[in-house]
Design a protein around this motif. Structure first.
Motif, PDB file in Angstrom:
ATOM      1  N   GLN A  92       8.930  -1.666 -12.087  1.00  0.00           N
ATOM      2  CA  GLN A  92       9.225  -0.271 -11.925  1.00  0.00           C
ATOM      3  C   GLN A  92       7.982   0.163 -10.907  1.00  0.00           C
ATOM      4  O   GLN A  92       7.984   0.825 -10.066  1.00  0.00           O
ATOM      5  CB  GLN A  92       9.077   0.644 -13.100  1.00  0.00           C
ATOM      6  CG  GLN A  92       9.323   2.253 -12.894  1.00  0.00           C
ATOM      7  CD  GLN A  92       9.104   3.009 -14.235  1.00  0.00           C
ATOM      8  OE1 GLN A  92       8.431   2.777 -15.012  1.00  0.00           O
ATOM      9  NE2 GLN A  92      10.147   3.819 -14.128  1.00  0.00           N
ATOM     10  N   GLU A  96       8.095   1.600  -7.230  1.00  0.00           N
ATOM     11  CA  GLU A  96       7.842   2.882  -6.821  1.00  0.00           C
ATOM     12  C   GLU A  96       6.535   2.828  -5.941  1.00  0.00           C
ATOM     13  O   GLU A  96       6.682   3.957  -5.102  1.00  0.00           O
ATOM     14  CB  GLU A  96       7.596   3.868  -8.220  1.00  0.00           C
ATOM     15  CG  GLU A  96       8.940   4.029  -9.111  1.00  0.00           C
ATOM     16  CD  GLU A  96       8.495   4.950 -10.109  1.00  0.00           C
ATOM     17  OE1 GLU A  96       7.455   5.079 -10.476  1.00  0.00           O
ATOM     18  OE2 GLU A  96       9.596   5.670 -10.609  1.00  0.00           O
ATOM     19  N   THR A 102      12.582   4.805  -9.593  1.00  0.00           N
ATOM     20  CA  THR A 102      13.207   3.847 -10.816  1.00  0.00           C
ATOM     21  C   THR A 102      12.963   4.329 -11.937  1.00  0.00           C
ATOM     22  O   THR A 102      12.204   5.155 -12.235  1.00  0.00           O
ATOM     23  CB  THR A 102      12.244   2.553 -10.850  1.00  0.00           C
ATOM     24  OG1 THR A 102      12.112   2.110  -9.381  1.00  0.00           O
ATOM     25  CG2 THR A 102      12.774   1.416 -11.355  1.00  0.00           C
ATOM     26  N   VAL A 104      13.088   3.063 -16.011  1.00  0.00           N
ATOM     27  CA  VAL A 104      13.184   1.751 -17.115  1.00  0.00           C
ATOM     28  C   VAL A 104      14.073   2.335 -18.347  1.00  0.00           C
ATOM     29  O   VAL A 104      13.724   3.457 -18.850  1.00  0.00           O
ATOM     30  CB  VAL A 104      11.737   1.409 -17.575  1.00  0.00           C
ATOM     31  CG1 VAL A 104      11.952   0.356 -18.661  1.00  0.00           C
ATOM     32  CG2 VAL A 104      11.270   0.860 -16.260  1.00  0.00           C
TER      33      VAL A 104
END
Length: 241
Positions: A92, A96, A102, A104
């Motif tokens: 992530q 980013e 993104t 999670v």
């Protein structure tokens, strides 16, 4: 290479092992390798393809190995699930940094670092062109991240699973050990199971077969390989009926 997908894939699942994040190291995360894989994901995201991801945890802890060394299996598997969350957070961060929004999404509740898995919310993230990284497996012991990837791919209505490995497809035997190994262009789910070809575990293959979900096995080490397949190029194996 064109940026317009030549396939019909609009939403896909990318499954990679935790070991893929180690690079040339023996353990843990290799930041340059994580960044390289993130760039591969970005190249496909830039094509307009919606992307889900599942990353294993074997670079940090593998539940089955822990169990083999005397640890109680359920505890070992939960430790492995937590390792997948660590890998997901690393990916992530790398995505980013490249400007890719993104999320999670964890099957085990840990609100401070990840969203809980809610199917409709995850689908909405994908519709907004966010990359969704599904962590912590299915949230249950005795299930692999291969099975988790296949389950989430079906729930998210993905059109294929892309299995990134160290080789460019499925072979009749280990191509690292056998120079005469033959690569399949297409192989059936049943043949994978009968010949123990090691694409994914049996539960994942059966789940994919029962839902007509193709599995595309390709080399994650080949630069541009993920994007190339979507552009109608590259070398890979398709597992389907």
């Amino acid at each position: 290479m064109t940026d317009t997908p030549k396939t019909t894939y609009k939403r896909v699942m990318l499954k990679i092992s935790g070991e893929a994040l180690m690079g040339d190291t023996a353990f843990g995360l290799h930041p340059p390798t994580v960044q390289r894989i993130a760039r591969e994901v970005k190249s496909v995201h830039d094509m307009g393809v919606e992307i889900c991801m599942v990353i294993g945890g074997g670079n940090i802890f593998r539940g089955l190995q822990g169990s083999a060394q005397g640890m109680e299996r359920t505890t070992a598997d939960y430790m492995g699930m937590i390792a997948t969350v660590m890998n997901a957070l690393a990916m992530q961060s790398a995505l980013e940094e490249l400007g890719i929004h993104t999320r999670v999404i964890s099957a085990i509740t840990m609100n401070e670092v990840a969203e809980p898995y809610i199917r409709r919310r995850a689908v909405r993230h994908l519709e907004k062109k966010r990359v969704c990284i599904f962590a912590a497996g299915t949230g249950n012991p005795y299930f692999t991240t291969d099975t988790a990837a296949t389950l989430r791919a079906n729930e998210m209505n993905c059109e294929a699973i892309f299995k990134g490995t160290k080789v460019d497809g499925v072979y009749d035997k280990d191509p690292v050990k056998h120079a005469d190994a033959v690569r399949y262009d297409v192989v059936s789910y049943d043949e994978v199971l009968q010949k123990h070809l090691g694409v994914m575990d049996a539960s994942a293959i059966a789940l994919a077969r029962d839902n007509d979900l193709p599995i595309i096995v390709f080399s994650l080490d080949e630069p541009g390989g993920f994007k190339g397949i979507l552009a109608g190029e590259g070398t890979y194996t398709t597992v389907r009926d």
